[in-house]
Design a protein around this motif. Structure first.
Motif, PDB file in Angstrom:
ATOM      1  N   ILE A 204       1.461 -25.950  -6.142  1.00 40.51           N
ATOM      2  CA  ILE A 204       2.386 -24.887  -6.250  1.00 40.51           C
ATOM      3  C   ILE A 204       1.866 -23.553  -5.877  1.00 40.51           C
ATOM      4  O   ILE A 204       0.562 -23.187  -6.133  1.00 40.51           O
ATOM      5  N   PHE A 205       2.474 -22.782  -5.149  1.00 35.70           N
ATOM      6  CA  PHE A 205       2.003 -21.703  -4.400  1.00 35.70           C
ATOM      7  C   PHE A 205       2.892 -20.679  -4.886  1.00 35.70           C
ATOM      8  O   PHE A 205       3.947 -20.297  -5.430  1.00 35.70           O
ATOM      9  N   CYS A 206       1.528 -19.609  -5.400  1.00 36.75           N
ATOM     10  CA  CYS A 206       2.206 -18.519  -6.309  1.00 36.75           C
ATOM     11  C   CYS A 206       1.873 -17.110  -5.577  1.00 36.75           C
ATOM     12  O   CYS A 206       0.701 -16.931  -4.682  1.00 36.75           O
ATOM     13  N   TYR A 207       2.836 -16.288  -5.219  1.00 37.75           N
ATOM     14  CA  TYR A 207       2.568 -15.085  -4.554  1.00 37.75           C
ATOM     15  C   TYR A 207       3.039 -13.850  -5.706  1.00 37.75           C
ATOM     16  O   TYR A 207       4.197 -13.457  -6.176  1.00 37.75           O
ATOM     17  N   ARG A 208       2.002 -12.936  -5.873  1.00 34.93           N
ATOM     18  CA  ARG A 208       1.808 -11.908  -6.975  1.00 34.93           C
ATOM     19  C   ARG A 208       2.020 -10.573  -5.947  1.00 34.93           C
ATOM     20  O   ARG A 208       1.090 -10.615  -4.950  1.00 34.93           O
ATOM     21  N   TYR A 209       2.961  -9.721  -6.369  1.00 31.89           N
ATOM     22  CA  TYR A 209       3.020  -8.461  -5.550  1.00 31.89           C
ATOM     23  C   TYR A 209       2.763  -7.072  -6.648  1.00 31.89           C
ATOM     24  O   TYR A 209       2.909  -7.051  -7.639  1.00 31.89           O
ATOM     25  N   LEU A 210       1.693  -6.439  -6.271  1.00 32.80           N
ATOM     26  CA  LEU A 210       1.436  -5.256  -6.713  1.00 32.80           C
ATOM     27  C   LEU A 210       1.735  -3.885  -5.978  1.00 32.80           C
ATOM     28  O   LEU A 210       1.908  -4.179  -4.803  1.00 32.80           O
ATOM     29  N   ASN A 211       1.779  -2.900  -6.502  1.00 35.28           N
ATOM     30  CA  ASN A 211       2.258  -1.519  -5.795  1.00 35.28           C
ATOM     31  C   ASN A 211       0.759  -1.079  -5.475  1.00 35.28           C
ATOM     32  O   ASN A 211      -0.422  -1.571  -5.501  1.00 35.28           O
TER      33      ASN A 211
ATOM     34  N   GLU B  42      -0.708  -1.965  -9.678  1.00 35.62           N
ATOM     35  CA  GLU B  42       0.123  -2.304 -11.042  1.00 35.62           C
ATOM     36  C   GLU B  42       1.167  -3.654 -10.637  1.00 35.62           C
ATOM     37  O   GLU B  42       1.745  -3.352  -9.366  1.00 35.62           O
ATOM     38  N   TYR B  43       1.376  -4.439 -11.457  1.00 32.17           N
ATOM     39  CA  TYR B  43       2.060  -5.610 -11.091  1.00 32.17           C
ATOM     40  C   TYR B  43       3.433  -5.286 -10.802  1.00 32.17           C
ATOM     41  O   TYR B  43       3.987  -4.372 -11.626  1.00 32.17           O
ATOM     42  N   LEU B  44       4.117  -5.774  -9.939  1.00 29.86           N
ATOM     43  CA  LEU B  44       5.588  -5.716  -9.493  1.00 29.86           C
ATOM     44  C   LEU B  44       6.426  -6.932  -9.902  1.00 29.86           C
ATOM     45  O   LEU B  44       7.226  -6.887 -10.617  1.00 29.86           O
TER      46      LEU B  44
ATOM     47  N   THR C 182       0.859  -1.212  -0.200  1.00 29.89           N
ATOM     48  CA  THR C 182      -0.001  -0.122  -0.134  1.00 29.89           C
ATOM     49  C   THR C 182       1.017   1.514  -0.113  1.00 29.89           C
ATOM     50  O   THR C 182       0.345   2.347  -0.092  1.00 29.89           O
ATOM     51  N   HIS C 183       2.146   1.141   0.423  1.00 34.82           N
ATOM     52  CA  HIS C 183       2.873   2.446   0.293  1.00 34.82           C
ATOM     53  C   HIS C 183       3.832   2.286  -0.539  1.00 34.82           C
ATOM     54  O   HIS C 183       4.740   3.453  -0.728  1.00 34.82           O
ATOM     55  N   LEU C 184       3.971   1.594  -1.550  1.00 30.14           N
ATOM     56  CA  LEU C 184       4.892   1.538  -2.686  1.00 30.14           C
ATOM     57  C   LEU C 184       4.214   2.068  -3.796  1.00 30.14           C
ATOM     58  O   LEU C 184       3.557   1.366  -4.643  1.00 30.14           O
ATOM     59  N   ASN C 185       4.724   3.185  -4.417  1.00 31.92           N
ATOM     60  CA  ASN C 185       4.027   3.763  -5.499  1.00 31.92           C
ATOM     61  C   ASN C 185       4.695   3.578  -6.826  1.00 31.92           C
ATOM     62  O   ASN C 185       4.391   3.920  -7.715  1.00 31.92           O
ATOM     63  N   THR C 186       5.847   3.034  -6.706  1.00 27.19           N
ATOM     64  CA  THR C 186       6.796   2.842  -8.150  1.00 27.19           C
ATOM     65  C   THR C 186       6.324   1.622  -8.636  1.00 27.19           C
ATOM     66  O   THR C 186       5.689   0.741  -8.064  1.00 27.19           O
ATOM     67  N   ARG C 187       6.630   1.737  -9.787  1.00 20.56           N
ATOM     68  CA  ARG C 187       6.188   0.424 -10.867  1.00 20.56           C
ATOM     69  C   ARG C 187       7.437  -0.571 -10.958  1.00 20.56           C
ATOM     70  O   ARG C 187       7.113  -1.962 -10.992  1.00 20.56           O
ATOM     71  N   SER C 188       8.772  -0.173 -10.443  1.00 23.53           N
ATOM     72  CA  SER C 188       9.714  -1.016 -10.565  1.00 23.53           C
ATOM     73  C   SER C 188      10.468  -1.200  -9.277  1.00 23.53           C
ATOM     74  O   SER C 188      10.584  -0.369  -8.528  1.00 23.53           O
ATOM     75  N   ILE C 189      10.809  -2.435  -8.782  1.00 22.93           N
ATOM     76  CA  ILE C 189      11.678  -2.612  -7.741  1.00 22.93           C
ATOM     77  C   ILE C 189      12.895  -3.686  -8.097  1.00 22.93           C
ATOM     78  O   ILE C 189      12.809  -4.189  -9.073  1.00 22.93           O
ATOM     79  N   ASP C 190      13.696  -3.645  -7.122  1.00 18.79           N
ATOM     80  CA  ASP C 190      14.764  -4.599  -7.549  1.00 18.79           C
ATOM     81  C   ASP C 190      14.250  -6.176  -7.097  1.00 18.79           C
ATOM     82  O   ASP C 190      14.067  -6.569  -6.178  1.00 18.79           O
TER      83      ASP C 190
END
Length: 143
Positions: A111-118, A122-124, A72-80
């Motif tokens: 299979i466990f899948c973890y998706r992260y959004l900003n 938006e998909y990270l 919720t506090h990550l506004n960027t579209r890209s991360i390392d």
């Protein structure tokens, strides 16, 4: 990566791993129970897990349990993504690969899948963990 982000990732990871492994106990009818458990969790989504993380969606589509988190506090579209995965993967692998109460999931090849959004949904990045990859080493940054 901000220290607070590392903290929130640890909390949400343990919450969800506990939920999905409950669905894998030997006392349940596998496929139908997995579907029912994912639907129960989905009904409360989005759910605030901590100050920085929402559980956004939960889905079961054989053989995948997919959890989507919104940071919720990550506004960027890209991360390392390599750094991110190196931070969360050891805990995920420990919980999934070493727990005795996940025998049925192992047998069924879940299979466990973890998706992260900003914060803007938006998909990270995504992380997949199966029992077949439990012996692999974590992702390393290139020198």
């Amino acid at each position: 990566m901000p220290k607070s982000l590392k903290h929130c990732l640890m909390g949400c990871k343990f919450f969800l791993i506990g939920c999905c492994l409950f669905a894998c106990s030997e006392n349940n009818l596998p496929q139908e129970h997995f579907k029912n458990e994912s639907q129960k969790l989905q009904k409360v989504c989005p759910k605030r897990l901590d100050a920085e993380t929402d559980l956004y969606t939960v889905q079961w589509s054989e053989p995948y349990f997919t959890y989507t988190f919104r940071l919720t506090h990550l506004n960027t579209r890209s991360i390392d993504t390599l750094l991110f995965k190196n931070l969360v993967l050891p805990g995920i692998k420990t919980e999934i690969c070493l727990r005795d109460d996940s025998i049925l999931c192992k047998k069924l090849g879940v299979i466990f899948c973890y998706r992260y959004l900003n914060s803007k949904s938006e998909y990270l990045c995504s992380i997949r963990q199966s029992y077949q990859t439990c012996n692999e080493l974590p992702v390393k940054n290139a020198p």
